[in-house]
Design a protein around this motif. Structure first.
Motif, PDB file in Angstrom:
ATOM      1  N   GLU A   1      12.507  29.806   6.829  1.00 41.28           N
ATOM      2  CA  GLU A   1      13.099  28.594   6.246  1.00 41.28           C
ATOM      3  C   GLU A   1      12.661  27.371   7.037  1.00 41.28           C
ATOM      4  OE1 GLU A   1      17.428  28.351   6.341  1.00 41.28           O
ATOM      5  OE2 GLU A   1      17.404  27.914   8.471  1.00 41.28           O
TER       6      GLU A   1
ATOM      7  N   ASP B   1      20.059  31.496   8.801  1.00 41.58           N
ATOM      8  CA  ASP B   1      19.924  30.884  10.123  1.00 41.58           C
ATOM      9  C   ASP B   1      19.801  31.916  11.236  1.00 41.58           C
ATOM     10  OD1 ASP B   1      20.282  28.597   8.698  1.00 41.58           O
ATOM     11  OD2 ASP B   1      22.268  28.127   9.453  1.00 41.58           O
TER      12      ASP B   1
ATOM     13  N   ASP C   1      15.776  31.116  11.245  1.00 44.63           N
ATOM     14  CA  ASP C   1      16.186  29.721  11.372  1.00 44.63           C
ATOM     15  C   ASP C   1      14.992  28.800  11.615  1.00 44.63           C
ATOM     16  OD1 ASP C   1      18.535  27.939  11.454  1.00 44.63           O
ATOM     17  OD2 ASP C   1      17.727  27.439  13.432  1.00 44.63           O
TER      18      ASP C   1
HETATM   19 MG    MG Z   1      19.763  26.317   8.508  1.00 43.57          MG
END
Ligand code: MG
Ligand code: C2E
Ligand code: MG
Ligand code: MG
Length: 289
Positions: free
Chosen positions: A236, A180, A202
């Motif tokens: 991500e 993150d 993140d």
């Molecule tokens: Mg996350």
């Protein structure tokens, strides 16, 4: 395996919230029971190398089907498990289950990796590296195939002890990933002391790259910074093929997201992985070249 302090000593109980807190205590005792009777489950989401298009590993994500409440999302019980100390039992279970499943997945594709999320509380409690060491031995796996994911803020809860614990995990041969990244407020000087191999940008950072010039500049800068510090950079939460292609062009190394695959059960993961490995099959990730 019990919390070092009961929930009443940790100060989360407050009179003004009696009913709400009772619900939360019940939720935690239900969770402890679920962890012992096997009604929690792990789902797996693949991580892909953007240059080669190869699947290099999976991230384990906990799933809990409550008998009355139905599916409870991690966001509704992980923070509370951290606060009450139930996280210790949870993480212990996750490590052993994920490594047992990694052994299964490596029979399909040798060399695959597994990433496991840990919290600040896990990091600061004694015994985390023993748990990893024991599970690695039990399932005959190499430490270098296992990645410990923790958020930048988790590492900063107690910076000195956090770095010591991360040093021990890294000495064991485990990979460290800063999860993150960009959602918290870590200082770069602290970040560069973490013995990490991987930086995960993140989802909120990645989300706007098509629409906003500034988001694009931020992501580009983060990728460059990650590479300068010697990290592999993971994007991500990538939902579209367009974003994936863009992130590849921007130099991101690895990708995770719904555009490739949603987290799914071990059985579904085994099927999916076998399909990915058949060259004649048309791939989901057709955008990758
Ligand atoms: Mg996350
Ligand atoms: P995380 O570690 O950052 O995991 C990524 C989250 O993003 C997962 O949510 C995943 O399902 C979701 N995701 C993946 N790709 C996409 C996408 O393309 N779009 C969107 N919108 N979401 C995507 P999940 O499984 O609900 O987990 C949420 C958080 O809960 C995790 O964030 C992690 O911090 C925590 N968590 C989950 N499982 C565990 C666990 O076993 N242990 C610990 N300590 N924390 C866990
Ligand atoms: Mg994670
Ligand atoms: Mg993450």
């Amino acid at each position: 395996e019990m919390a070092p302090h009961g929930p009443f000593e940790t100060g989360f109980y407050s009179r003004s919230n009696d009913i709400y807190d009772e619900r939360r205590l019940t939720l935690m005792s239900d969770l402890k029971e679920a962890l012992t009777n096997g009604t929690t489950e792990l789902h797996y989401q693949p991580k892909m190398d953007l240059r080669s298009g190869q699947i290099i590993g999976f991230e384990a994500l906990i799933r809990w089907q409550h008998p009355e409440r139905g599916w409870v999302p991690p966001i509704d019980f992980i923070p509370l498990a951290e606060k009450t100390g139930v996280i210790t039992q949870l993480t212990h279970w996750v490590i052993d289950q994920a490594l047992s499943d990694l052994r299964t997945l490596q029979k399909i594709q040798p060399g695959l990796g597994m990433a496991i999320n840990v919290s600040a509380r896990d990091l600061l409690s004694a015994g985390l590296e023993e748990q990893f060491a024991q599970s690695l031995a039990r399932h005959q796996l190499e430490a270098g195939h296992v990645t410990v994911e923790l958020t930048e803020t988790a590492a900063m809860d107690d910076p000195e002890k956090g770095l010591e614990a991360l040093g021990r995990l890294s000495a064991l041969g485990l990979r460290i990933s800063i999860d993150d990244f960009g959602a918290g407020y870590s200082s770069l000087s602290y970040l560069k002391q973490i013995p990490a191999s991987e930086l995960k940008l993140d989802r909120t950072l990645v989300h706007d790259i098509q629409a906003s010039d500034s988001a694009r500049v931020i992501v580009e800068t983060a990728i460059t910074m990650g590479h300068t510090l010697g990290y592999q950079v993971v994007a991500e939460g990538v939902e579209s093929g367009q974003d994936a292609a863009r992130l590849k062009a921007m130099g991101a190394d690895l990708l995770q997201g719904f555009c490739l695959c949603r987290p799914q059960s071990l059985t579904a993961t085994v099927d999916w992985l076998e399909k990915q490995r058949q060259p004649e099959e048309s791939r989901d990730a057709s955008w990758s070249d």
